[in-house]
Motif scaffolding. Structure first.
Motif, PDB file in Angstrom:
ATOM      1  N   ARG A   1     -18.350  -6.847  13.234  1.00  0.00           N
ATOM      2  CA  ARG A   1     -18.781  -8.114  13.190  1.00  0.00           C
ATOM      3  C   ARG A   1     -19.435  -8.677  14.402  1.00  0.00           C
ATOM      4  NH1 ARG A   1     -12.731  -9.915  11.840  1.00  0.00           N
ATOM      5  NH2 ARG A   1     -12.813  -8.130  11.150  1.00  0.00           N
ATOM      6  N   GLY A   2     -20.077  -9.768  14.365  1.00  0.00           N
ATOM      7  CA  GLY A   2     -20.386 -10.576  15.664  1.00  0.00           C
ATOM      8  C   GLY A   2     -21.968 -10.523  15.833  1.00  0.00           C
ATOM      9  N   VAL A   3     -22.825  -9.529  14.962  1.00  0.00           N
ATOM     10  CA  VAL A   3     -24.112  -9.566  15.244  1.00  0.00           C
ATOM     11  C   VAL A   3     -24.835  -9.705  13.863  1.00  0.00           C
ATOM     12  CG1 VAL A   3     -24.110  -8.483  17.213  1.00  0.00           C
ATOM     13  CG2 VAL A   3     -24.120  -6.998  15.179  1.00  0.00           C
ATOM     14  N   ILE A   4     -26.102 -10.179  13.522  1.00  0.00           N
ATOM     15  CA  ILE A   4     -26.615 -10.248  12.280  1.00  0.00           C
ATOM     16  C   ILE A   4     -27.470  -9.043  12.430  1.00  0.00           C
ATOM     17  CG2 ILE A   4     -28.229 -11.305  10.947  1.00  0.00           C
ATOM     18  CD1 ILE A   4     -27.243 -14.113  11.714  1.00  0.00           C
ATOM     19  N   ALA A   5     -26.941  -7.773  11.263  1.00  0.00           N
ATOM     20  CA  ALA A   5     -27.564  -6.673  11.348  1.00  0.00           C
ATOM     21  C   ALA A   5     -27.120  -6.042  10.116  1.00  0.00           C
ATOM     22  CB  ALA A   5     -27.261  -5.661  12.800  1.00  0.00           C
ATOM     23  N   GLU A   6     -28.031  -5.046   9.558  1.00  0.00           N
ATOM     24  CA  GLU A   6     -27.296  -4.488   8.374  1.00  0.00           C
ATOM     25  C   GLU A   6     -26.105  -3.831   8.653  1.00  0.00           C
ATOM     26  OE1 GLU A   6     -30.738  -2.271   6.317  1.00  0.00           O
ATOM     27  OE2 GLU A   6     -31.961  -3.622   6.602  1.00  0.00           O
ATOM     28  N   GLY A   7     -25.346  -3.660   7.728  1.00  0.00           N
ATOM     29  CA  GLY A   7     -24.142  -2.935   7.753  1.00  0.00           C
ATOM     30  C   GLY A   7     -22.934  -3.474   8.567  1.00  0.00           C
ATOM     31  N   LYS A   8     -23.180  -4.709   8.817  1.00  0.00           N
ATOM     32  CA  LYS A   8     -22.318  -5.465   9.702  1.00  0.00           C
ATOM     33  C   LYS A   8     -21.769  -6.683   8.707  1.00  0.00           C
ATOM     34  CE  LYS A   8     -22.599  -3.705  13.828  1.00  0.00           C
ATOM     35  NZ  LYS A   8     -21.466  -3.231  14.340  1.00  0.00           N
ATOM     36  N   ARG A   9     -20.486  -6.946   8.877  1.00  0.00           N
ATOM     37  CA  ARG A   9     -19.592  -8.117   8.195  1.00  0.00           C
ATOM     38  C   ARG A   9     -20.411  -9.158   8.007  1.00  0.00           C
ATOM     39  NH1 ARG A   9     -13.133  -9.695   7.991  1.00  0.00           N
ATOM     40  NH2 ARG A   9     -13.723 -11.655   9.124  1.00  0.00           N
ATOM     41  N   ALA A  10     -20.521  -9.768   6.901  1.00  0.00           N
ATOM     42  CA  ALA A  10     -21.452 -11.108   6.660  1.00  0.00           C
ATOM     43  C   ALA A  10     -20.405 -12.191   7.056  1.00  0.00           C
ATOM     44  CB  ALA A  10     -21.731 -11.238   5.270  1.00  0.00           C
ATOM     45  N   ASP A  11     -20.373 -12.518   8.455  1.00  0.00           N
ATOM     46  CA  ASP A  11     -19.857 -13.472   8.924  1.00  0.00           C
ATOM     47  C   ASP A  11     -20.974 -14.427   9.630  1.00  0.00           C
ATOM     48  OD1 ASP A  11     -17.196 -12.598   8.262  1.00  0.00           O
ATOM     49  OD2 ASP A  11     -16.517 -12.266  10.325  1.00  0.00           O
ATOM     50  N   LEU A  12     -21.142 -15.639   9.038  1.00  0.00           N
ATOM     51  CA  LEU A  12     -22.340 -16.348   9.364  1.00  0.00           C
ATOM     52  C   LEU A  12     -22.042 -17.634   9.304  1.00  0.00           C
ATOM     53  CD1 LEU A  12     -24.502 -14.311   6.690  1.00  0.00           C
ATOM     54  CD2 LEU A  12     -24.691 -13.819   9.153  1.00  0.00           C
ATOM     55  N   VAL A  13     -23.119 -18.463  10.107  1.00  0.00           N
ATOM     56  CA  VAL A  13     -22.730 -19.794  10.150  1.00  0.00           C
ATOM     57  C   VAL A  13     -24.271 -20.516   9.933  1.00  0.00           C
ATOM     58  CG1 VAL A  13     -20.703 -20.192  11.193  1.00  0.00           C
ATOM     59  CG2 VAL A  13     -22.785 -19.931  12.718  1.00  0.00           C
ATOM     60  N   LEU A  14     -24.658 -21.659   9.264  1.00  0.00           N
ATOM     61  CA  LEU A  14     -25.909 -22.115   9.063  1.00  0.00           C
ATOM     62  C   LEU A  14     -25.544 -23.501   9.905  1.00  0.00           C
ATOM     63  CD1 LEU A  14     -28.369 -21.352   7.750  1.00  0.00           C
ATOM     64  CD2 LEU A  14     -27.541 -22.732   5.512  1.00  0.00           C
ATOM     65  N   VAL A  15     -26.323 -23.553  10.723  1.00  0.00           N
ATOM     66  CA  VAL A  15     -26.417 -24.591  11.825  1.00  0.00           C
ATOM     67  C   VAL A  15     -27.424 -25.640  11.724  1.00  0.00           C
ATOM     68  CG1 VAL A  15     -25.692 -25.523  14.289  1.00  0.00           C
ATOM     69  CG2 VAL A  15     -24.987 -23.030  13.457  1.00  0.00           C
ATOM     70  N   ASP A  16     -27.038 -27.069  11.450  1.00  0.00           N
ATOM     71  CA  ASP A  16     -27.940 -28.000  11.827  1.00  0.00           C
ATOM     72  C   ASP A  16     -28.200 -28.641  13.025  1.00  0.00           C
ATOM     73  OD1 ASP A  16     -29.404 -30.318  11.461  1.00  0.00           O
ATOM     74  OD2 ASP A  16     -28.022 -31.575  10.506  1.00  0.00           O
ATOM     75  N   TRP A  17     -29.362 -28.176  13.670  1.00  0.00           N
ATOM     76  CA  TRP A  17     -29.480 -28.271  15.413  1.00  0.00           C
ATOM     77  C   TRP A  17     -30.951 -29.109  15.463  1.00  0.00           C
ATOM     78  CZ3 TRP A  17     -27.524 -24.187  19.086  1.00  0.00           C
ATOM     79  CH2 TRP A  17     -27.419 -24.549  20.376  1.00  0.00           C
ATOM     80  N   PRO A  18     -31.027 -30.391  15.138  1.00  0.00           N
ATOM     81  CA  PRO A  18     -32.328 -30.885  15.460  1.00  0.00           C
ATOM     82  C   PRO A  18     -32.756 -30.782  16.980  1.00  0.00           C
ATOM     83  CG  PRO A  18     -30.753 -32.560  15.163  1.00  0.00           C
ATOM     84  CD  PRO A  18     -30.106 -31.304  14.812  1.00  0.00           C
ATOM     85  N   GLU A  19     -33.997 -30.606  17.180  1.00  0.00           N
ATOM     86  CA  GLU A  19     -34.360 -30.733  18.648  1.00  0.00           C
ATOM     87  C   GLU A  19     -33.798 -31.983  19.544  1.00  0.00           C
ATOM     88  OE1 GLU A  19     -36.597 -29.016  21.709  1.00  0.00           O
ATOM     89  OE2 GLU A  19     -36.371 -28.220  19.427  1.00  0.00           O
TER      90      GLU A  19
END
Length: 407
Positions: free
Chosen positions: A366-384
């Motif tokens: 885990r810890g990176v977004i890449a194929e084969g890695k665990r799907a531990d993800l966050v969707l962040v609302d981050w306006p300019e």
């Protein structure tokens, strides 16, 4: 675990290891299966206007103590405290946490009995928890009574980490010596405070409250504990041997001298947690150790203890990981502050709270977004120019948290 249907998050700006780019990310059965792949009947989440990042990994967080004991001496039941802590973790985008569980000779909040209750509580509540709750066995080296619990925790299903702490020597340090420059804890000439002084009794007031003791009784207790000092090295060696045998990550805490760091490195502790001065940090880096600083330090723009500033350490290449320490929101706030201050590009900053933290913990899935890695993800609302906020947290592909804003 039941199989999960495929999900695709489309149109978000994605933090990859080397860039931030708009992409779609597909995951199923807990694993990332494609970047910019086909939908193929997957559930689609519209990520436009959001940032998609690896979920946070917290190597050291003790904010759970405020759920267990919200005021000094005011304890609450363990199970609801842990459930509330778990909700806070998910809401702050933390998919993997190591609760910094202090195992001390002090009665009360940080006692071995309370530590055992928390370890057992996390085990029993595991099916109901939304994120991966592990423990950092934050062992006070004068607390020999904790060794049996440490050995039991090392045999548990989720491997803990071990952090070697010596707040006993720190408490007894002569106040004329700065904490950030105190000698190696086992130095035979370690400068000790006058234990009988009114000033020392006053200094122990908060710890006495936490332990449900009078100041006078607490001072008597710490005096008796200090008599154990000749036996401490053997106890440290025993715990380190158990940690090496289990292959768990081991940390030393608040290192103030290179001698201290060298000592714990020799025992297999390759992580320096909150080194207290630049000399130690540089020596740790030269030896290839992992360096951890507090995210509140980075979010606030400096340490409240006068230790090195995390942003300065990052700029100098002397910080690998930021931990929540005592405040879970600090990890995301640190990213915002460091980005606003142009300390580094976001793809270089984010590993401080994800990929590097995974490496420090021995979690290579885990810890990176890449194929084969665990799907531990966050969707962040981050306006300019605005503050970031977590909108969704996924743990092994399972949605652990969702917030829908009023707008």
């Amino acid at each position: 675990m039941a199989e999960q249907s495929a999900t695709v998050i489309e149109g978000a700006r994605v933090i990859f290891a080397d860039r931030v780019a708009t992409a779609s990310v597909r995951f199923e059965d807990g694993v990332i299966t494609a970047i910019d792949g086909a939908r193929d009947g997957a559930t689609v989440i519209d990520g436009r206007g959001f940032l998609l990042a690896p979920a946070l990994i917290d190597v050291h967080g003790d904010a759970f103590e405020r759920q267990v004991m919200p005021r000094p001496g005011v304890g609450l039941p363990i199970a609801p405290a842990l459930l509330e802590t778990d909700r806070q973790l998910a809401a702050n985008g933390i998919a993997t946490t190591y609760h910094a569980l202090t195992l001390s000779w002090e009665p009360g909040l940080r006692s071995v009995a309370n530590g055992r209750a928390i370890v057992e509580g996390l085990r029993d509540l595991a099916p109901r928890l939304t994120v991966e709750n592990r423990v950092q066995l934050r062992w006070e080296t004068f607390c020999f009574e904790a060794i049996e619990l440490i050995e039991a925790a090392l045999a548990g299903p989720l491997a803990p980490s071990i952090a070697f702490n010596d707040h006993t020597s720190m408490a007894l340090l002569d106040p004329a010596v700065p904490m950030q420059d105190r000698p190696f804890d086992q130095d035979p000439n370690f400068p000790v405070v006058d234990i009988d002084s009114p000033a020392f009794e006053g200094k122990m007031e908060e710890r006495a409250k936490r332990s449900h003791m009078t100041k006078q009784d607490f001072v008597r207790l710490i005096r008796n504990i200090w008599d154990r000092r000749p036996e401490v090295p053997a106890a440290i060696a025993k715990v380190a041997s158990a940690g090496r045998a289990r292959g768990v990550p081991m940390f030393s805490h608040d290192d103030s001298r290179t001698e201290t760091r060298d000592y714990y490195r020799g025992l297999g502790a390759r992580v320096s947690e909150f080194p207290m001065n630049l000399t130690v940090a540089r020596a740790a880096r030269e030896a290839g150790d992992i360096l951890v600083f507090g995210a509140p330090n980075a979010a606030r723009g400096g340490s409240h203890l006068g230790s090195p500033g995390a942003a300065d350490m990052i700029r100098a290449g002397l910080c690998d990981v930021l931990a929540s320490d005592y405040y879970y929101p600090a990890m995301l706030l640190a990213m915002a502050r460091l980005k606003a201050d142009d300390v580094a590009p976001l793809e270089q900053l984010w590993p401080l709270v994800s990929g590097n933290a995974a490496r420090a913990s021995g979690l290579d899935d885990r810890g990176v977004i890449a194929e084969g890695k665990r799907a531990d993800l966050v969707l962040v609302d981050w306006p300019e120019a605005g503050a970031p906020a977590i909108r969704r947290t996924f743990v092994a592909g399972r949605e652990a948290y969702r917030a829908i804003p009023a707008g």
